[in-house]
Write a protein that holds these residues in place. Structure first.
Motif, short mmCIF file in Angstrom:
data_model
loop_
_atom_site.label_atom_id
_atom_site.label_comp_id
_atom_site.label_asym_id
_atom_site.label_seq_id
_atom_site.Cartn_x
_atom_site.Cartn_y
_atom_site.Cartn_z
N LEU A 1 11.94 34.99 48.40
CA LEU A 1 13.43 34.91 48.05
C LEU A 1 14.27 36.03 48.30
N LYS A 2 13.73 36.77 47.95
CA LYS A 2 14.54 38.12 47.73
C LYS A 2 15.49 37.75 49.15
N GLY A 3 16.99 37.92 49.41
CA GLY A 3 18.00 38.03 50.37
C GLY A 3 18.61 36.84 50.92
N ARG A 4 17.38 36.02 49.78
CA ARG A 4 17.82 34.20 50.16
C ARG A 4 18.98 33.88 49.43
N LEU A 5 20.02 32.75 50.44
CA LEU A 5 21.72 32.75 49.35
C LEU A 5 20.23 31.49 49.10
N LEU A 6 21.63 31.49 47.67
CA LEU A 6 21.30 29.65 46.72
C LEU A 6 20.91 28.84 47.74
N SER A 7 22.31 28.55 48.61
CA SER A 7 22.72 27.04 48.73
C SER A 7 21.06 27.50 50.29
N GLU A 8 20.64 28.03 50.03
CA GLU A 8 19.19 28.29 51.52
C GLU A 8 17.91 27.79 50.77
N ILE A 9 17.98 27.55 49.23
CA ILE A 9 16.59 27.13 48.65
C ILE A 9 17.10 26.22 47.39
N VAL A 10 18.19 25.41 47.05
CA VAL A 10 18.11 24.97 46.19
C VAL A 10 19.53 23.70 46.39
N GLY A 11 19.97 23.56 48.00
CA GLY A 11 20.65 23.48 48.38
C GLY A 11 22.45 23.34 48.02
N PRO A 12 23.45 22.76 49.10
CA PRO A 12 24.87 22.89 48.49
C PRO A 12 24.79 22.44 47.19
N GLU A 13 24.94 21.71 46.41
CA GLU A 13 25.27 21.00 45.27
C GLU A 13 24.57 21.77 44.17
N GLN A 14 24.03 21.95 43.82
CA GLN A 14 23.12 22.52 43.06
C GLN A 14 23.59 24.43 42.89
N ALA A 15 23.66 24.70 44.69
CA ALA A 15 23.96 26.15 44.47
C ALA A 15 25.41 26.42 43.93
N ARG A 16 26.50 25.27 44.27
CA ARG A 16 27.72 25.23 43.77
C ARG A 16 27.28 25.45 42.41
N PHE A 17 26.98 23.96 42.02
CA PHE A 17 26.67 24.61 40.06
C PHE A 17 26.90 26.13 39.67
N PHE A 18 25.87 26.90 40.47
CA PHE A 18 25.11 28.07 39.81
C PHE A 18 26.04 29.08 39.99
N LEU A 19 26.76 28.68 41.39
CA LEU A 19 27.71 30.31 41.53
C LEU A 19 29.21 30.14 40.20
N ASP A 20 29.33 28.90 40.04
CA ASP A 20 30.00 28.25 38.89
C ASP A 20 29.85 29.01 37.43
N VAL A 21 28.29 29.06 37.47
CA VAL A 21 28.16 29.59 35.97
C VAL A 21 27.91 30.72 36.62
N ILE A 22 27.77 31.29 37.51
CA ILE A 22 27.94 33.25 37.78
C ILE A 22 28.84 33.58 37.55
N ARG A 23 29.83 32.82 37.96
CA ARG A 23 31.29 33.03 38.06
C ARG A 23 32.26 33.32 36.66
N ARG A 24 31.35 32.22 35.97
CA ARG A 24 32.15 32.56 34.60
C ARG A 24 31.30 34.32 34.12
N ALA A 25 30.08 33.83 33.81
CA ALA A 25 29.80 35.73 33.03
C ALA A 25 29.96 36.57 34.11
N LEU A 26 30.53 36.76 34.74
CA LEU A 26 31.69 38.27 35.13
C LEU A 26 32.70 38.05 34.49
N GLU A 27 33.66 36.83 34.94
CA GLU A 27 35.07 37.03 33.98
C GLU A 27 35.25 37.61 32.85
N SER A 28 33.85 36.38 31.92
CA SER A 28 33.58 36.84 30.22
C SER A 28 33.13 37.49 30.61
N MET A 29 32.41 37.93 30.89
CA MET A 29 30.95 39.11 30.87
C MET A 29 29.90 38.99 29.18
N GLN A 30 30.10 36.98 29.32
CA GLN A 30 29.12 36.71 27.84
C GLN A 30 28.71 36.15 28.83
#
Length: 635
Positions: free
Chosen positions: A110-139
């Motif tokens: 898994l190391k070095g691979r992108l989420l989209s390669e593993i879970v597919g584009p739609e699921q990856a967009r969901f996770f990237l949105d969660v990551i964005r919220r975590a980085l922006e809010s630091m919560q």
């Protein structure tokens, strides 16, 4: 079952196999929902370590990475979580997994691979949105998601927190994933059990409010109408008591099968309780569509239902309220539909009625009366008055007749003529009748302890009671409970009950007589007389209706009818009781014709239980071992 669920059940004090009530379900679900989002102590420590300031985290990870990584790996491997470090583009920077079964690929792959390669584009967009919220809010961000793994579909709880560390110039987060599949399945099962009826599988009243509110909103948006229907089976309690609760349950299941053939898939059919159902029918063009559906429901009951080799004719009373025309609020709509349903019952059952403003006040008053009477029975707010009966020749007390009163109701409702017909119509006559028997037994036991010779207490039985297969057992239990003999009671029934008797009626009459309870025909001569049936049953008394007594001494026709009516039961060896005797002329005629027992205002008004003794003594009447004696003149 997941250990966390088991712990919550123990907190609620539930034994294995025990089911909570409706409030208990809600509390259980609330606790589980809260608990499964809480951290265990070990994970709590990890999350606290991840929530220190970005500068401290940066220094820790950059300056002491090797030591921190070792501590982190040791800690994480002790948890049931999978832990990933991802950068802001969704690339796996680090994977810490105690068990590769929860991963799409082994950790190293898994190391070095992108989420989209593993879970597919739609699921990856969901996770990237969660990551964005975590980085922006630091919560800390908490989410639930599902993945299709090699072992099957699994549900996870994810916790994402910003690390403050950059890798290759990109911000990173830690992603903790816990498999909550079994816990979620248990929670879903509990949710289903809390919101669906176990017997029929239909949604229960817990889902009504939300679904009705959404249906009203959709109707307003689409500018179409919907119908809320309350459907109540007619005479279900009588069927349930006669054939047993097991067959009553089977009947409800058969009814639901017929509902499924009538209602559309988009309609919501809810078992509201007992034999009452609520239906939300949406997307109707006109009120005529609701009328058509109600007609189909009635048609569905045309064919009898077979239970225990008996073909039962089942009917239903339906009340309909339209939304948003009649109301927009769910509670108000339900009251309107309920009121319309009671009107259907009052009109003779087996029909439907629409709510209208004109009938609203009448129907609501009817519903209110039912609620008040039900509460009065449960809280023992009713009282019994006792009308004395005297032997006409000797003046001795022959017994008393129990007359129910409702003192807490308004003047227009406290007399039985106001609430007994409603009790018959609504089905409350059975609990009301059972309360009267209970109270009469209590009073008989009290008088017995005080040494008063009162003869016996006469109680009126309704047709519903006599058709209840449990009646004789209920009476037997009350006699045992109060410690009195059956000879202290007399049950009054009407001619029509005997003439139209069935197996249940016959069985009850025989069983009651075997307990020593006297049986009397009330209002004799006003019904459909059948001498053959009268001879078949163990009767002891016939009561002449007051309508034949009123004209004695002044109307030759009444005298002729009363004379013949008295002669008939005497010829059958039955004691004759005349009701409503109020004058000396009436008393003289009855004595001349051989009537044995009289009751009426000429001799005594019906005092209330405890005050009966004082009332009789105040009239110069003495109580003793030989009973009460009155000076009954012949004038």
């Amino acid at each position: 079952m997941h250990r966390l669920l088991a712990r919550q059940l123990r907190k609620l004090g539930l034994e294995p196999g025990a089911l909570p009530d409706e409030a208990g379900w809600s509390e259980l679900l609330r606790q589980i929902s809260a608990a499964y989002r809480q951290s265990d102590d070990d994970r709590y420590l990890l999350e606290r370590s991840l929530q220190i300031s970005s500068d401290e985290m940066q220094a820790l990870l950059q300056q002491q990475w090797a030591t921190a990584e070792g501590r982190m790996r040791a800690l994480v491997n002790a948890l049931p979580d999978l832990v990933f470090m991802l950068d802001q583009e969704g690339r796996y920077v680090e994977v810490i997994a105690g068990d590769d079964a929860g991963l799409y690929l082994p950790a190293d792959a898994l190391k070095g691979r992108l989420l989209s390669e593993i879970v597919g584009p739609e699921q990856a967009r969901f996770f990237l949105d969660v990551i964005r919220r975590a980085l922006e809010s630091m919560q800390l961000q908490v989410v639930e998601y599902q993945l299709n793994l090699k072992g099957g579909r699994r549900r996870y709880e994810g916790r994402v927190v910003a690390t403050g560390l950059k890798v290759n110039g990109l911000h990173t987060v830690l992603f903790l994933a816990r498999d909550v599949t079994e816990l979620a399945r248990s929670r879903d099962e509990l949710q289903y059990m809390a919101t669906h009826d176990e017997l029929t599988g239909l949604p229960n009243r817990a889902l009504l409010e939300g679904r009705l509110a959404r249906a009203v909103v959709r109707a307003e948006r689409s500018q179409r109408c919907g119908a809320l229907m309350v459907i109540d089976l007619d005479n279900f309690k009588q069927i349930n008591d006669s054939l047993g609760h097991h067959n009553g349950d089977r009947l409800l299941q058969r009814v639901v099968q017929r509902f499924k053939r009538v209602f559309r898939l988009e309609d919501t059919v809810i078992r509201f309780g007992g034999d009452e159902f609520v239906v939300i029918a949406e997307d109707l063009s006109t009120p005529a569509d609701a009328e058509k559906i109600a007609g189909h429901v009635l048609d569905a009951f045309t064919a009898p239902v077979s239970l225990e080799n008996i073909d039962l004719v089942v009917t239903a009373s339906i009340g309909i309220a339209l939304f948003p025309l009649d109301a927009r609020d769910g509670s108000e709509l339900l009251r309107h539909a309920d009121s319309a349903m009671y009107l259907s019952k009052a009109a003779g059952r087996n029909q439907y009625s629409f709510y209208t403003q004109d009938l609203g006040s009448e129907a609501l008053e009817y519903v209110e009366l039912g609620s008040l009477l039900s509460r009065a029975i449960a809280n023992r707010e009713l009282v019994l008055h006792y009308q004395p009966q005297f032997y006409l020749q000797s003046g001795e007390l022959a017994g008393v007749e129990a007359l129910v009163r409702w003192p807490g109701a308004g003047p227009e409702r406290r007399h039985p003529g106001a609430f007994i017909p409603f009790a018959e119509l609504s089905g409350l006559i059975e609990p009301l009748g059972l309360w009267v028997i209970d109270e009469a037994c209590r009073q008989a036991a009290e008088w017995q302890r005080e040494g008063f010779s009162f003869g016996r207490i006469a109680v009126n039985l309704s047709s519903r009671q006599l058709n209840n297969v449990q009646l004789w057992r209920q009476v037997r239990d009350l006699l045992d409970q109060h410690g009195i003999d059956g000879s202290r009671l007399e049950f009054e029934i009407t001619e029509s009950m005997v003439v139209q008797e069935g197996g249940t009626v016959h069985g009850n009459i025989e069983a009651l007589a075997s307990m020593g309870i006297s049986l009397a025909i009330d209002d004799f001569g006003t019904g459909h007389s059948s001498l053959v049936n009268l001879k078949r049953f163990p009767l002891s008394r016939l009561k002449i209706d007051r309508s034949f007594v009123d004209g004695l001494g002044s109307d030759p026709n009444d005298e002729a009818i009363a004379g013949a009516t008295i002669a008939l039961p005497r010829a059958l060896g039955l004691e004759v009781v005349a009701e409503g005797v109020e004058s000396g002329e009436q008393a003289a005629f009855l004595r001349q014709q051989g009537c044995q027992v009289v009751q009426g205002f000429r001799y005594a008004r019906p005092p209330r239980s405890g005050r009966a003794v004082a009332a009789f003594r105040g009239s110069g009447v003495g109580w003793g071992g030989n009973g009460v004696r009155l000076a009954l003149d012949a004038s």
